[in-house]
Enzyme design. Structure first.
Site, PDB file in Angstrom:
ATOM      1  CE  LYS A 271      93.447  11.540  15.748  1.00  0.00           C
ATOM      2  NZ  LYS A 271      94.009  12.613  16.506  1.00  0.00           N
TER       3      LYS A 271
ATOM      4  CB  SER B 283      94.177  10.682  19.911  1.00  0.00           C
ATOM      5  OG  SER B 283      95.220  11.244  19.162  1.00  0.00           O
TER       6      SER B 283
END
Length: 186
Positions: free
Chosen positions: A141, A103
């Site tokens: 993230k 990600s």
């Protein structure tokens, strides 16, 4: 899980700057590339390569406390390894986590990389952070604070963001560097 649990460490296994893993008397050697985050630049463009010194005094051991998901959050668990990194990458409360997932590829953080984290309890908009969700799962993230809560944004256009309430997350630290096996750096 507390921050103290996340930082739990032992020297049963050590990964050296040359990528040598030692467990008792066994060893295998590969080369590690170190990337240090430069300040005031977007993270995708902010990496400077550090030459790992062969001099043992130029290297410092930090806890490699486990894994962090760069994808769907994974259960938080601690590990008992350490990592030898250039001393200039170490600040007050530095530790390392191995990345699992894709990600964060647009920030030059790949599956299998080891990220160097500076323990902090807060992050500013857009910073790349290790975040604990509901005191159970950990993920890596970009963090954005919005009116309705928090958005955890992957740095991979094929993955959706995660939306949460402010009370559902706890920042554990910010990414300050990357250790990558040289064969992965090509």
């Amino acid at each position: 899980m507390t921050n103290a649990t996340v930082a739990a460490t032992s020297t049963a296994k050590t990964i050296s700057a040359a990528g040598t893993t030692r467990t008792d008397e066994t060893a295998c050697t590969t080369t590690t590339l170190f990337l240090e985050r430069l300040p005031n630049l977007p993270i995708a463009e902010s990496w400077a390569q550090i030459e790992a010194s062969d001099d043992i005094d130029g290297m410092v051991e930090i806890p490699l406390t486990g894994h962090v998901s760069a994808g769907l959050p994974i259960e938080a668990c601690s590990d008992d390894r350490t990592l030898r990194v250039p001393s200039r990458m170490v600040r007050r409360n530095t530790y390392a986590l191995q990345v699992r997932g894709d990600s964060m590829i647009d920030c030059n953080i790949f599956d299998g990389d080891v990220i160097i984290i500076e323990r902090q309890e807060s992050a500013e908009n857009g910073e790349t952070a290790v975040v604990m969700i509901n005191d159970q799962e950990v993920t890596l993230k970009k963090l954005y604070i919005e009116k309705s809560g928090v958005r955890l944004q992957p740095a991979n256009t094929s993955m959706p963001p995660i939306y949460l309430k402010n009370s559902d997350i706890r920042v554990l630290g910010l990414v300050m560097g990357v250790a990558r096996q040289a064969e992965m750096a090509a």
